[in-house]
Design an enzyme around this catalytic site. Structure first.
Site, PDB file in Angstrom:
ATOM      1  N   TRP A 197     -21.886 -39.389 138.898  1.00  0.00           N
ATOM      2  CA  TRP A 197     -22.494 -38.060 138.959  1.00  0.00           C
ATOM      3  C   TRP A 197     -23.852 -38.234 139.617  1.00  0.00           C
ATOM      4  CZ3 TRP A 197     -20.828 -33.223 137.356  1.00  0.00           C
ATOM      5  CH2 TRP A 197     -19.588 -33.206 136.721  1.00  0.00           C
ATOM      6  N   GLU A 214     -18.890 -42.417 130.301  1.00  0.00           N
ATOM      7  CA  GLU A 214     -17.895 -43.487 130.434  1.00  0.00           C
ATOM      8  C   GLU A 214     -18.513 -44.879 130.495  1.00  0.00           C
ATOM      9  OE1 GLU A 214     -16.290 -39.709 131.231  1.00  0.00           O
ATOM     10  OE2 GLU A 214     -17.846 -40.637 132.465  1.00  0.00           O
ATOM     11  N   ARG A 269     -24.964 -29.785 125.482  1.00  0.00           N
ATOM     12  CA  ARG A 269     -26.337 -30.247 125.307  1.00  0.00           C
ATOM     13  C   ARG A 269     -26.458 -31.647 125.914  1.00  0.00           C
ATOM     14  NH1 ARG A 269     -30.000 -28.262 121.090  1.00  0.00           N
ATOM     15  NH2 ARG A 269     -30.746 -30.335 121.517  1.00  0.00           N
TER      16      ARG A 269
END
Length: 186
Positions: A44, A78, A108
């Site tokens: 990400w 992960e 959150r």
């Protein structure tokens, strides 16, 4: 690690860019035995997080950590399982994690970041393989050029810092294990 950055839409001035540290010209101590490190990077915001890996690899080499294997995982959540599997192989003397946990509005992000950090600590305590974190969770992150640029620079700093922490810890453990083997500590 919680980093604060003002929203550029509410600030009239741009955030101050942190300086990227340069490795000192001093010679770093060498290891008695070769060290192999696993670097686990979340995908990400790959272009932002990659700066930690690039800086880590540069600083690690300067500190005589020349055997580094890089692994990618989908996201920061992960990382702990991957770190645990790698630690259990006993192939690695240390594991470094890098990721960016942002507030996506659905969950959150503090919960995710806290969960990841606690799980990484559990891995290191269970396996006795040191695990280092460059998993960052800013209070505010917007996918603007200003924020991405700021965090690229910040991840470069964190890459240098985590390489230094990794090398220093491995040197300390090498000394400690030598003392235990010699019966000095124990």
């Amino acid at each position: 690690m919680n980093q604060m950055l003002q929203d550029p839409q509410t600030e009239t001035s741009q955030p101050t860019q942190p300086p990227v540290p340069q490795a000192p010209a001093t010679e770093h101590p060498r290891f008695a035995k070769p060290q192999r490190v696993a670097f686990v990077q979340a995908c990400w915001h790959r272009d932002v997080v990659a700066e930690a890996r690039i800086a880590f690899l540069r600083e690690a080499e300067a500190r005589h950590l020349t055997h580094v294997d890089v692994f990618e995982v989908p996201g920061s959540f992960e990382i702990p399982l991957h770190a645990q599997v790698l630690a259990k192989t006993r192939r690695y003397t240390a594991i470094v994690a890098a990721g960016l946990v942002v507030d996506g509005g659905i969950y959150r992000h503090e919960f995710v970041a806290d969960t990841v950090i606690k799980a990484l600590m559990d891995v290191q305590l269970r396996t006795e393989v040191p695990v280092f974190s460059a998993v960052l969770t800013p209070q505010q992150f917007h996918e603007t050029e200003v924020h991405c640029d700021f965090f690229r620079k910040h991840f470069a700093i964190k890459g240098v810092e985590v390489a230094a922490a990794c090398a220093e810890t491995l040197h300390g453990l090498e000394r400690l294990r030598g003392q235990v083997a010699a019966g000095i500590v124990g």
